[in-house]
Design a protein around this motif. Structure first.
Motif, PDB file in Angstrom:
ATOM      1  N   PRO A  88       0.634  -1.269   0.181  1.00  0.00           N
ATOM      2  CA  PRO A  88      -0.008  -0.088  -0.022  1.00  0.00           C
ATOM      3  C   PRO A  88       1.047   1.377   0.143  1.00  0.00           C
ATOM      4  N   GLN A  89       1.991   1.041   0.392  1.00  0.00           N
ATOM      5  CA  GLN A  89       2.886   2.377   0.589  1.00  0.00           C
ATOM      6  C   GLN A  89       3.597   2.655  -0.651  1.00  0.00           C
ATOM      7  N   TYR A  90       3.510   2.097  -1.944  1.00  0.00           N
ATOM      8  CA  TYR A  90       4.040   2.261  -3.120  1.00  0.00           C
ATOM      9  C   TYR A  90       3.163   2.552  -4.088  1.00  0.00           C
ATOM     10  N   THR A  91       3.468   3.293  -5.307  1.00  0.00           N
ATOM     11  CA  THR A  91       2.609   3.375  -6.308  1.00  0.00           C
ATOM     12  C   THR A  91       2.300   2.244  -7.212  1.00  0.00           C
ATOM     13  N   GLY A  92       1.618   2.267  -8.161  1.00  0.00           N
ATOM     14  CA  GLY A  92       1.127   1.405  -8.684  1.00  0.00           C
ATOM     15  C   GLY A  92       2.459   0.789  -9.648  1.00  0.00           C
ATOM     16  N   TRP A  93       3.127   1.750 -10.284  1.00  0.00           N
ATOM     17  CA  TRP A  93       4.343   1.520 -10.954  1.00  0.00           C
ATOM     18  C   TRP A  93       5.339   0.790 -10.201  1.00  0.00           C
ATOM     19  N   ALA A 109       9.577  -0.899 -20.087  1.00  0.00           N
ATOM     20  CA  ALA A 109       8.758  -0.554 -21.191  1.00  0.00           C
ATOM     21  C   ALA A 109       7.549  -1.584 -21.180  1.00  0.00           C
ATOM     22  N   ASP A 110       7.768  -2.950 -20.871  1.00  0.00           N
ATOM     23  CA  ASP A 110       6.825  -3.751 -20.862  1.00  0.00           C
ATOM     24  C   ASP A 110       5.712  -3.630 -19.645  1.00  0.00           C
ATOM     25  N   ILE A 111       6.232  -3.242 -18.562  1.00  0.00           N
ATOM     26  CA  ILE A 111       5.334  -2.757 -17.487  1.00  0.00           C
ATOM     27  C   ILE A 111       4.679  -1.538 -17.636  1.00  0.00           C
ATOM     28  N   LYS A 112       5.410  -0.571 -18.178  1.00  0.00           N
ATOM     29  CA  LYS A 112       4.651   0.604 -18.593  1.00  0.00           C
ATOM     30  C   LYS A 112       3.346   0.367 -19.470  1.00  0.00           C
ATOM     31  N   ARG A 117      -2.157  -0.463 -20.672  1.00  0.00           N
ATOM     32  CA  ARG A 117      -3.622  -1.277 -21.470  1.00  0.00           C
ATOM     33  C   ARG A 117      -4.678  -1.253 -20.524  1.00  0.00           C
ATOM     34  N   VAL A 118      -4.582  -1.144 -19.244  1.00  0.00           N
ATOM     35  CA  VAL A 118      -5.605  -1.364 -18.442  1.00  0.00           C
ATOM     36  C   VAL A 118      -6.366   0.050 -17.935  1.00  0.00           C
ATOM     37  N   GLY A 119      -5.667   1.235 -18.557  1.00  0.00           N
ATOM     38  CA  GLY A 119      -6.134   2.543 -18.307  1.00  0.00           C
ATOM     39  C   GLY A 119      -5.754   3.166 -17.258  1.00  0.00           C
ATOM     40  N   LEU A 120      -4.443   2.785 -16.599  1.00  0.00           N
ATOM     41  CA  LEU A 120      -3.941   3.705 -15.717  1.00  0.00           C
ATOM     42  C   LEU A 120      -2.569   4.255 -16.405  1.00  0.00           C
ATOM     43  N   SER A 121      -2.035   5.291 -15.441  1.00  0.00           N
ATOM     44  CA  SER A 121      -0.890   5.985 -15.778  1.00  0.00           C
ATOM     45  C   SER A 121       0.240   5.406 -15.072  1.00  0.00           C
ATOM     46  N   PRO A 122       1.201   4.882 -15.824  1.00  0.00           N
ATOM     47  CA  PRO A 122       2.808   4.890 -15.002  1.00  0.00           C
ATOM     48  C   PRO A 122       3.349   5.909 -14.205  1.00  0.00           C
ATOM     49  N   GLU A 123       2.923   7.175 -14.818  1.00  0.00           N
ATOM     50  CA  GLU A 123       3.365   8.179 -14.016  1.00  0.00           C
ATOM     51  C   GLU A 123       2.838   8.614 -12.713  1.00  0.00           C
ATOM     52  N   ASP A 124       1.396   8.059 -12.574  1.00  0.00           N
ATOM     53  CA  ASP A 124       0.641   8.290 -11.279  1.00  0.00           C
ATOM     54  C   ASP A 124       1.552   8.104 -10.110  1.00  0.00           C
ATOM     55  N   TYR A 131      -5.759   4.641  -3.961  1.00  0.00           N
ATOM     56  CA  TYR A 131      -6.356   3.889  -5.181  1.00  0.00           C
ATOM     57  C   TYR A 131      -7.627   3.667  -4.745  1.00  0.00           C
ATOM     58  N   SER A 132      -8.739   3.598  -5.502  1.00  0.00           N
ATOM     59  CA  SER A 132      -9.836   3.250  -5.208  1.00  0.00           C
ATOM     60  C   SER A 132     -10.063   1.690  -5.752  1.00  0.00           C
ATOM     61  N   LEU A 133     -11.278   0.864  -5.442  1.00  0.00           N
ATOM     62  CA  LEU A 133     -11.157  -0.339  -5.445  1.00  0.00           C
ATOM     63  C   LEU A 133     -10.894  -0.906  -7.086  1.00  0.00           C
ATOM     64  N   GLY A 134     -11.694  -0.153  -7.966  1.00  0.00           N
ATOM     65  CA  GLY A 134     -11.494  -0.138  -9.450  1.00  0.00           C
ATOM     66  C   GLY A 134     -10.223  -0.221  -9.849  1.00  0.00           C
ATOM     67  N   MET A 135      -9.246   0.848  -9.459  1.00  0.00           N
ATOM     68  CA  MET A 135      -8.150   1.233  -9.800  1.00  0.00           C
ATOM     69  C   MET A 135      -7.057  -0.019  -9.388  1.00  0.00           C
ATOM     70  N   LYS A 136      -7.354  -0.565  -8.151  1.00  0.00           N
ATOM     71  CA  LYS A 136      -6.715  -1.752  -7.679  1.00  0.00           C
ATOM     72  C   LYS A 136      -6.901  -2.940  -8.587  1.00  0.00           C
ATOM     73  N   GLN A 137      -8.108  -2.940  -9.022  1.00  0.00           N
ATOM     74  CA  GLN A 137      -8.366  -4.106  -9.607  1.00  0.00           C
ATOM     75  C   GLN A 137      -8.006  -4.097 -11.308  1.00  0.00           C
ATOM     76  N   ARG A 138      -7.831  -2.993 -11.845  1.00  0.00           N
ATOM     77  CA  ARG A 138      -7.165  -2.761 -12.939  1.00  0.00           C
ATOM     78  C   ARG A 138      -5.541  -3.077 -12.964  1.00  0.00           C
ATOM     79  N   LEU A 139      -5.076  -2.485 -11.762  1.00  0.00           N
ATOM     80  CA  LEU A 139      -3.639  -2.832 -11.475  1.00  0.00           C
ATOM     81  C   LEU A 139      -3.389  -4.435 -11.394  1.00  0.00           C
TER      82      LEU A 139
END
Length: 213
Positions: A88-93, A109-112, A117-124, A131-139
């Motif tokens: 929880p203390q780290y970003t999605g990236w 580049a593969d990670i980004k 592809r799932v509609g999130l930003s690597p730079e977030d 993160y919302s529940l939906g964002m966690k599910q996308r990740l």
């Protein structure tokens, strides 16, 4: 050779038979849907196929290699089972970068690309705590697909997603299928299975039956 062969699989926990004499022969490059009520055994079956639990009897063979005999875990697999164990203390990236270090077979580049592809930003720069529940599910979906695995075992992958995200995930799964991945999908969303599954299986009381409806 089939991608997945399951023979006489059973699992007994505390004297209760959770999985009962399951047989499966699944081809490469198809989507297989699994449905049934809560507690029917869907998640336990997926845990067995991932090597997370050891069968009481029977065998599971993936790409010609038997689990718990030739290999301890599937060699090339993406998984969503229950809540993903992100930090929880780290970003999605940062989370996906840490997970990618386990095998060290993909690039930044593969990670980004997987995150995009799932509609999130690597730079977030928000941490998972925000993160919302939906964002966690996308990740969670991004971590499952990022290494282009041979197998995807996805338990309720569209859970907590809005309508646009559900359509996005369905398209991703069709793209993964066309790449040659073998996808096992458990879902309460009947539309997911109607749209995506080449073959459906009903799970009830730990038993499996083909569904041709």
């Amino acid at each position: 050779m089939n991608a997945i062969e399951v023979r006489q699989l059973s699992k007994v926990i505390r004297g209760r038979e959770i999985l009962k004499d399951i047989h499966l022969s699944l081809e490469k490059g198809k989507i297989y849907g699994f449905f049934g009520p809560n507690g029917s055994g869907k998640t336990m079956l997926f845990r067995a196929l991932c090597g997370l639990i050891k069968p009481t009897t029977g065998s599971i063979t993936l790409n010609g290699k038997q689990l718990h005999k030739d290999i301890s875990f599937p060699e090339s697999v993406g998984v969503i089972i229950e809540s993903p164990g992100f930090w929880p203390q780290y970003t999605g990236w940062e989370n996906l970068k840490l997970l990618a270090r386990i095998k060290n077979i993909i690039s930044d580049a593969d990670i980004k690309h997987a995150i995009q592809r799932v509609g999130l930003s690597p730079e977030d720069d928000r941490t998972l705590k925000r993160y919302s529940l939906g964002m966690k599910q996308r990740l969670a979906i991004a971590q499952a697909i990022m290494e282009k695995p041979d197998f995807l075992f996805l338990d309720e992958p569209t859970n907590a997603l809005d309508e646009d995200a559900v359509h996005l995930v369905r398209n991703i799964l069709l793209e993964e299928k066309s790449r040659g991945a073998t996808i096992l999908l458990a879902s309460h969303n009947k539309d997911d299975l109607d749209i995506l599954a080449d073959l459906r299986f009903k799970v009830r009381g730990g038993e499996l039956s083909s569904d041709h409806g």
